[in-house]
Write a protein that holds these residues in place. Structure first.
Motif, PDB file in Angstrom:
ATOM      1  N   CYS A  39       0.801  -1.225   0.000  1.00 16.05           N
ATOM      2  CA  CYS A  39       0.000   0.000   0.000  1.00 16.05           C
ATOM      3  C   CYS A  39       0.830   1.271   0.000  1.00 16.05           C
ATOM      4  O   CYS A  39       0.337   2.340   0.355  1.00 16.05           O
ATOM      5  N   GLY A  40       2.108   1.158  -0.392  1.00 18.95           N
ATOM      6  CA  GLY A  40       2.869   2.372  -0.653  1.00 18.95           C
ATOM      7  C   GLY A  40       2.439   2.918  -2.002  1.00 18.95           C
ATOM      8  O   GLY A  40       1.763   2.233  -2.772  1.00 18.95           O
ATOM      9  N   SER A  41       2.807   4.151  -2.295  1.00 17.33           N
ATOM     10  CA  SER A  41       2.512   4.711  -3.610  1.00 17.33           C
ATOM     11  C   SER A  41       3.244   3.891  -4.667  1.00 17.33           C
ATOM     12  O   SER A  41       4.332   3.389  -4.426  1.00 17.33           O
ATOM     13  N   GLY A  42       2.642   3.750  -5.835  1.00 15.33           N
ATOM     14  CA  GLY A  42       3.328   3.079  -6.932  1.00 15.33           C
ATOM     15  C   GLY A  42       4.610   3.801  -7.320  1.00 15.33           C
ATOM     16  O   GLY A  42       5.523   3.210  -7.861  1.00 15.33           O
ATOM     17  N   GLY A  43       4.673   5.096  -7.018  1.00 16.72           N
ATOM     18  CA  GLY A  43       5.862   5.877  -7.355  1.00 16.72           C
ATOM     19  C   GLY A  43       5.860   6.302  -8.809  1.00 16.72           C
ATOM     20  O   GLY A  43       4.938   6.013  -9.572  1.00 16.72           O
ATOM     21  N   VAL A  44       6.919   7.005  -9.187  1.00 16.72           N
ATOM     22  CA  VAL A  44       7.075   7.479 -10.558  1.00 16.72           C
ATOM     23  C   VAL A  44       8.076   6.549 -11.243  1.00 16.72           C
ATOM     24  O   VAL A  44       9.139   6.284 -10.682  1.00 16.72           O
ATOM     25  N   PRO A  45       7.774   6.000 -12.409  1.00 16.98           N
ATOM     26  CA  PRO A  45       6.615   6.265 -13.263  1.00 16.98           C
ATOM     27  C   PRO A  45       5.472   5.258 -13.115  1.00 16.98           C
ATOM     28  O   PRO A  45       4.509   5.337 -13.857  1.00 16.98           O
ATOM     29  N   ARG A  46       5.570   4.316 -12.170  1.00 18.89           N
ATOM     30  CA  ARG A  46       4.611   3.195 -12.134  1.00 18.89           C
ATOM     31  C   ARG A  46       3.165   3.662 -11.937  1.00 18.89           C
ATOM     32  O   ARG A  46       2.230   3.010 -12.405  1.00 18.89           O
ATOM     33  N   LEU A  47       2.974   4.791 -11.221  1.00 21.42           N
ATOM     34  CA  LEU A  47       1.620   5.302 -11.010  1.00 21.42           C
ATOM     35  C   LEU A  47       0.872   5.447 -12.335  1.00 21.42           C
ATOM     36  O   LEU A  47      -0.332   5.192 -12.406  1.00 21.42           O
ATOM     37  N   ALA A  48       1.596   5.857 -13.379  1.00 17.59           N
ATOM     38  CA  ALA A  48       0.943   6.140 -14.660  1.00 17.59           C
ATOM     39  C   ALA A  48       0.678   4.874 -15.465  1.00 17.59           C
ATOM     40  O   ALA A  48       0.148   4.950 -16.563  1.00 17.59           O
ATOM     41  N   LEU A  49       1.086   3.693 -14.941  1.00 18.60           N
ATOM     42  CA  LEU A  49       0.746   2.480 -15.676  1.00 18.60           C
ATOM     43  C   LEU A  49      -0.175   1.577 -14.875  1.00 18.60           C
ATOM     44  O   LEU A  49      -0.454   0.443 -15.265  1.00 18.60           O
ATOM     45  N   GLN A  50      -0.663   2.045 -13.747  1.00 19.37           N
ATOM     46  CA  GLN A  50      -1.640   1.280 -12.985  1.00 19.37           C
ATOM     47  C   GLN A  50      -2.920   2.112 -12.904  1.00 19.37           C
ATOM     48  O   GLN A  50      -2.931   3.153 -12.280  1.00 19.37           O
ATOM     49  N   ASP A  51      -3.962   1.662 -13.481  1.00 18.01           N
ATOM     50  CA  ASP A  51      -5.276   2.301 -13.316  1.00 18.01           C
ATOM     51  C   ASP A  51      -5.353   3.690 -13.967  1.00 18.01           C
ATOM     52  O   ASP A  51      -4.341   4.261 -14.349  1.00 18.01           O
ATOM     53  N   PRO A  52      -6.582   4.220 -14.099  1.00 16.71           N
ATOM     54  CA  PRO A  52      -6.744   5.512 -14.781  1.00 16.71           C
ATOM     55  C   PRO A  52      -6.166   6.673 -13.985  1.00 16.71           C
ATOM     56  O   PRO A  52      -5.971   6.577 -12.775  1.00 16.71           O
ATOM     57  N   ASN A  53      -5.911   7.763 -14.697  1.00 13.08           N
ATOM     58  CA  ASN A  53      -5.393   8.970 -14.058  1.00 13.08           C
ATOM     59  C   ASN A  53      -5.990  10.174 -14.751  1.00 13.08           C
ATOM     60  O   ASN A  53      -6.668  10.046 -15.770  1.00 13.08           O
ATOM     61  N   GLN A  54      -5.765  11.347 -14.171  1.00 15.52           N
ATOM     62  CA  GLN A  54      -6.397  12.568 -14.680  1.00 15.52           C
ATOM     63  C   GLN A  54      -5.396  13.723 -14.619  1.00 15.52           C
ATOM     64  O   GLN A  54      -4.699  13.887 -13.614  1.00 15.52           O
ATOM     65  N   ILE A  55      -5.345  14.501 -15.687  1.00 18.94           N
ATOM     66  CA  ILE A  55      -4.475  15.682 -15.715  1.00 18.94           C
ATOM     67  C   ILE A  55      -5.342  16.932 -15.665  1.00 18.94           C
ATOM     68  O   ILE A  55      -6.328  17.041 -16.403  1.00 18.94           O
ATOM     69  N   LEU A  56      -5.008  17.857 -14.755  1.00 17.90           N
ATOM     70  CA  LEU A  56      -5.703  19.141 -14.650  1.00 17.90           C
ATOM     71  C   LEU A  56      -4.697  20.264 -14.895  1.00 17.90           C
ATOM     72  O   LEU A  56      -3.573  20.216 -14.400  1.00 17.90           O
ATOM     73  N   GLN A  57      -5.110  21.256 -15.673  1.00 18.38           N
ATOM     74  CA  GLN A  57      -4.250  22.418 -15.941  1.00 18.38           C
ATOM     75  C   GLN A  57      -4.988  23.691 -15.536  1.00 18.38           C
ATOM     76  O   GLN A  57      -5.788  24.198 -16.337  1.00 18.38           O
ATOM     77  N   PRO A  58      -4.756  24.196 -14.321  1.00 21.80           N
ATOM     78  CA  PRO A  58      -5.389  25.459 -13.938  1.00 21.80           C
ATOM     79  C   PRO A  58      -4.988  26.561 -14.917  1.00 21.80           C
ATOM     80  O   PRO A  58      -3.871  26.553 -15.450  1.00 21.80           O
ATOM     81  N   SER A  59      -5.927  27.500 -15.147  1.00 18.38           N
ATOM     82  CA  SER A  59      -5.697  28.512 -16.188  1.00 18.38           C
ATOM     83  C   SER A  59      -4.542  29.452 -15.835  1.00 18.38           C
ATOM     84  O   SER A  59      -4.052  30.177 -16.691  1.00 18.38           O
ATOM     85  N   THR A  60      -4.101  29.428 -14.584  1.00 20.29           N
ATOM     86  CA  THR A  60      -2.993  30.288 -14.172  1.00 20.29           C
ATOM     87  C   THR A  60      -1.642  29.769 -14.664  1.00 20.29           C
ATOM     88  O   THR A  60      -0.629  30.465 -14.539  1.00 20.29           O
ATOM     89  N   ASP A  61      -1.625  28.547 -15.216  1.00 22.56           N
ATOM     90  CA  ASP A  61      -0.411  27.987 -15.835  1.00 22.56           C
ATOM     91  C   ASP A  61       0.772  27.809 -14.881  1.00 22.56           C
ATOM     92  O   ASP A  61       1.888  27.539 -15.318  1.00 22.56           O
TER      93      ASP A  61
END
Lengths: 256, 304
Positions: free
Chosen positions: B137-159
């Motif tokens: 139950c540790g975090s998958g870490g980088v980059p494994r997080l992005a290959l397990q299950d769906p994910n979402q990217i948000l870009q606030p308009s302030t950039d």
């Protein structure tokens, strides 16, 4: 003495500022789509994570004035008995002491920073504590249906003037309000109000409803303060990992 | 021993090996974003497509990567791929699936481990003796997080930030786009410190301050707390991101190396991330540990 006096002035300014700024609403920072800009890194300056009610100092717990309106919680009689048991057993019974997510609203007043992000359809909150996250959907969608038990619940928000109003349901009964044993059932329903009171303060108010535990709704409120340190950012506090690490270290010493 | 964690509840095996986690659907279409569905061929084709594709833009004019994504061309068994000679392919409890390597450089598509490290990663000492940090139950870490299950990217308009949210363990990565200075070297974190920038239409993320407590995959392939990752996210069509990670770690490898997979947009109406918190712990961990598996806290844990 002189130093103390300066601190007193600083404190007075700190307290007066939100009220003054709230009066001149047009000066509030806004996002490109005209909403109050709640973005940034915020943190409470209170003792609510230990006890949301008035309390004197205990070892390792600073004394504090409560954040509950009127101080008393309207517990049902049997729930009050459970609250007292929770308090007596708090060192091991508090789910937060096991490294679980503290849930809402507690994670908002843990003594750790969190960061708010806004897009047209979301207000997302990232927490240093436990790398937690909550997404408040502001796209008009309703809560998902069904029997859902989430540590952080399901948050749907809307803007009422300059205030972000968030309705939260679908909780577990596994989280407490504080280390003092104040608790709820999985029927918990929160309505949170985030009102930007100036460039560096948010007035945060929560109405709590849970008919299985309380005879009526009750309310808590507190300011959120913007973290102003240069180069401030969210770091990482992962209680579960730190507990496992300690246990592994103990085992390593034993086998040596 | 044919399979680690032998005798575990099937429920756990299902959780770890679910097609959703592994991201490989048998019989899936053999192209991704109009490119061949093999990581190296996809990589070459996607880079060519990216040269001419004009990505949708945010209101502030940045390439718009926002939305829900799920990995393709990736699996969590081994970034070096799974060949027919791998005994785990015939495992009775949790058979591994044949898969090509996700490594596109070096040409032999293997992690360029230094000799000491090769026997620790690659279904070696880590696999034999340690509990997969993600199972604990540790975090998958980088980059494994992005290959397990769906994910979402948000870009606030302030950039000033990009926020990357992961269903896996319900965690977040805050990517600072404000050119903030690096974090002091004494502060190490499971997901590291992420600083991003736009290079043309590509989001480039520098990840430093990693504690080295996570693995790339089920095989125990690893980096240490000296690692520096550079991720590159490029839209090659409206619904496909070419995702590339360059891994550098002078303590562990003889040279930098590169991983590639695709992130494909989740288009089901009403799709949202669910909460897969895991902080309450995996209930089978105590049984796995009774089997002798130890907690993994990085290469430094072994006293090197």
């Amino acid at each position: 003495m002189r130093h103390g006096f300066m601190c007193a002035i600083a404190a007075a300014v700190l307290v007066a500022a939100p009220i003054a700024a709230a009066a001149q609403g047009s000066a509030l920072p806004r996002t490109a789509d005209g909403r109050p800009n709640l973005q940034g890194i915020w943190q409470v300056l209170n003792t609510a994570a230990w006890d949301i009610q008035d309390h004197q100092a205990r070892l390792g717990v600073p004394a504090g004035q409560g954040v509950v309106e009127g101080n008393e919680l309207p517990y049902r009689p049997e729930a009050l008995v459970k609250k007292r048991q929770n308090f007596d057993n708090r060192a091991t019974a508090d789910p937060e002491s096991k490294g679980y997510l503290p849930g809402l609203p507690r994670i908002m007043y843990m003594p750790f920073p969190f960061q708010i992000f806004q897009t047209r359809d979301h207000v997302a909150v990232a927490f240093e504590y436990d790398r937690g996250v909550r997404t408040i959907y502001t796209n008009g969608t309703p809560h998902p249906e069904g029997s859902i038990n989430w540590w952080m619940g399901d948050s749907r928000g809307r803007w009422e003037g300059n205030t972000l109003v968030v309705d939260v349901v679908h909780f577990t009964d596994q989280t407490w309000f504080d280390r003092a044993g104040n608790f709820h059932s999985d029927g918990l329903h929160l309505v949170e109000r985030f009102t930007l009171a100036g460039p560096d303060h948010i007035n945060y108010e929560v109405t709590v409803e849970d008919p299985a535990v309380f005879i009526g709704p009750w309310k808590m409120s507190m300011p959120l303060y913007r973290r102003k340190e240069r180069n401030v950012r969210l770091l990482e506090y992962d209680p579960g990992l730190l507990m496992d690490e300690e246990q592994a270290e103990r085992e390593r010493k034993k086998t040596k | 021993m044919n399979n680690r964690y032998v005798g575990l509840a099937i429920a756990l095996a299902v959780m770890v090996a679910s097609p959703r986690a592994a991201g490989q659907q048998p019989g899936a279409a053999d192209t991704v974003g109009g490119c061949p569905a093999e990581p190296l061929a996809f990589h070459t084709c996607a880079l060519a497509k990216a040269k001419t594709f004009r990505p949708p833009r945010t209101s502030s004019g940045k390439p718009n990567l926002q939305g829900y994504w799920r990995n393709r061309l990736a699996q969590a068994f081994s970034v070096e791929g799974v060949s027919g000679s791998e005994p785990l392919v015939n495992d009775l409890v949790m058979p591994w699936t044949l898969a090509p390597a996700m490594i596109v450089d070096p040409p032999d598509r293997k992690i360029p481990y230094q000799p000491w490290a090769a026997s620790i990663g690659r279904i070696g000492e880590n696999y034999a003796k340690y509990l997969d940090p993600r199972t604990a139950c540790g975090s998958g870490g980088v980059p494994r997080l992005a290959l397990q299950d769906p994910n979402q990217i948000l870009q606030p308009s302030t950039d000033d930030y990009v926020l990357w949210l992961f269903e896996d363990h319900h965690v977040q990565r805050v990517i600072a786009m404000n050119r903030r200075p690096p974090l002091g070297d004494a502060i190490k974190m499971t997901n590291g410190d992420s600083r991003g920038r736009w290079e043309g239409n590509t989001l480039v993320i520098d990840v430093t301050n990693l504690n080295g407590y996570t693995w790339f995959d089920d095989s125990g392939n690893f980096y240490t707390n000296a690692a520096h990752l550079v991720e590159r996210l490029t839209l090659i069509d409206p619904d496909t991101i070419h995702y590339e990670v360059t891994v550098e770690d002078p303590k562990t490898y003889t040279r930098p190396w590169k991983l590639v997979w695709a992130l494909v947009r989740q288009k089901e109406p009403g799709f949202e991330l669910m909460e897969e918190a895991c902080r309450e712990g995996e209930r089978d961990v105590s049984r796995i540990r009774e089997g002798g598996y130890r907690y993994y806290f990085g290469e430094s844990w072994r006293g090197r």
